[in-house]
Design an enzyme around this catalytic site. Structure first.
Site, PDB file in Angstrom:
ATOM      1  N   ASP A 107      34.402  48.482  41.362  1.00  0.00           N
ATOM      2  CA  ASP A 107      33.598  49.173  42.474  1.00  0.00           C
ATOM      3  C   ASP A 107      32.875  49.255  44.283  1.00  0.00           C
ATOM      4  O   ASP A 107      32.709  47.648  44.106  1.00  0.00           O
ATOM      5  CB  ASP A 107      32.824  49.104  41.351  1.00  0.00           C
ATOM      6  CG  ASP A 107      33.071  49.606  40.100  1.00  0.00           C
ATOM      7  OD1 ASP A 107      34.148  50.113  39.841  1.00  0.00           O
ATOM      8  OD2 ASP A 107      32.547  50.112  38.590  1.00  0.00           O
TER       9      ASP A 107
HETATM   10  N1  URA Z   1      33.741  46.575  35.737  1.00  0.00           N
HETATM   11  C1  URA Z   1      33.220  47.041  36.131  1.00  0.00           C
HETATM   12  O1  URA Z   1      32.247  48.025  35.140  1.00  0.00           O
HETATM   13  N2  URA Z   1      33.253  47.494  37.303  1.00  0.00           N
HETATM   14  C2  URA Z   1      33.998  46.604  38.456  1.00  0.00           C
HETATM   15  O2  URA Z   1      34.127  46.469  39.451  1.00  0.00           O
HETATM   16  C3  URA Z   1      35.372  46.568  37.814  1.00  0.00           C
HETATM   17  C4  URA Z   1      35.288  45.797  35.720  1.00  0.00           C
END
Ligand code: URA
Length: 244
Positions: A107
């Site tokens: 993310d």
């Molecule tokens: N899980 C999440 O919620 N975000 C990420 O970036 C990776 C795994």
């Protein structure tokens, strides 16, 4: 195909010299192919069979490139974006190669280990839930986790939309009001950790990927830093199947 590659393209693909720099190397007589000094930059070679030398040292051929990036916050895991900085924008020129892409997304607000490669087959291999390549994260939570939460992770958390995750693993590595937990996953659904935490009544305050397979994020790699991985690193990436 690997066969019939132009000699100057071979040098640029191995991050040894741009096409322009290569012409200079050639003029200086610093390049040899199978014991002879080539006359032209567009000589066709087979990089896997021909013996290519620079300044008397044999150049081994690496067909694909694998980079470890320590992603900072605010950068998107995409190859291009009109308005936002992407993980590819962080690759220094000397390591850049056309065809690079992130093998798995973090993310925008998640930090840590992103693998960049031009090897689609390898990326598929490490991302496929069938291969069980572990991805390890550290998350700061808004409160402690209960034993039931840990048990739920091991069984497979059911998200609010009804999807049941593969068995995962969670443990507290630093207690406190906002504890740090280590989480190991074998799949990579959208916002997975945030949604797993939410299903257990917790909110993720920050998230960092610290390991893929058996390969840890280099602690000396600063945020935004990028380095080429060696063959032994790639082997480590394929290790660590199953929860530790
Ligand atoms: N899980 C999440 O919620 N975000 C990420 O970036 C990776 C795994």
């Amino acid at each position: 195909m690997a066969q019939n590659m132009r000699l100057d393209r071979f040098f640029s693909s191995q991050n040894l010299a741009s096409r322009k720099e290569f012409r200079t190397l050639l003029k200086q007589g610093r390049v040899a192919v199978n014991g002879a000094v080539p006359a032209k930059a567009d000589l066709k070679i087979d990089p896997e069979r021909d013996e290519i030398f620079l300044d008397g040292t044999r150049i081994g051929y690496q067909k694909h490139l694998y980079l470890m990036l320590n992603k900072p916050r605010g950068v998107v895991s995409a190859t291009e974006d009109r308005s936002q900085k992407t993980v590819l924008d962080l690759v220094p020129e000397e390591l850049y190669r056309p065809g690079l892409f992130p093998a798995g997304r973090l993310d925008k607000d998640t930090t840590g280990f992103v693998l960049l490669t031009d090897d689609g087959e390898f990326a598929h291999r490490i991302l496929s839930p069938k291969q069980h390549i572990a991805k390890t994260y550290h998350a700061v939570l808004d409160g402690p986790i209960s034993e039931e939460t840990a048990a739920q992770f091991e069984k497979g958390v059911t998200l609010k939309d009804g999807f049941t995750c593969l068995p995962a693993w969670i443990k507290t590595v630093k207690d406190g009001q906002n504890p740090i937990v280590e989480i190991i996953l074998h799949e990579g659904k959208y916002h997975q950790i945030k949604r797993m935490a939410a299903a257990c009544g917790r909110h993720v305050l920050s998230l960092k990927r610290i390991k893929m397979g058996g390969l840890c994020l280099d602690p000396d790699l600063p945020e935004g830093g990028c380095k080429a991985l060696l063959h032994k690193d790639i082997q480590k990436l394929l290790e660590g199947q199953g929860a530790e």
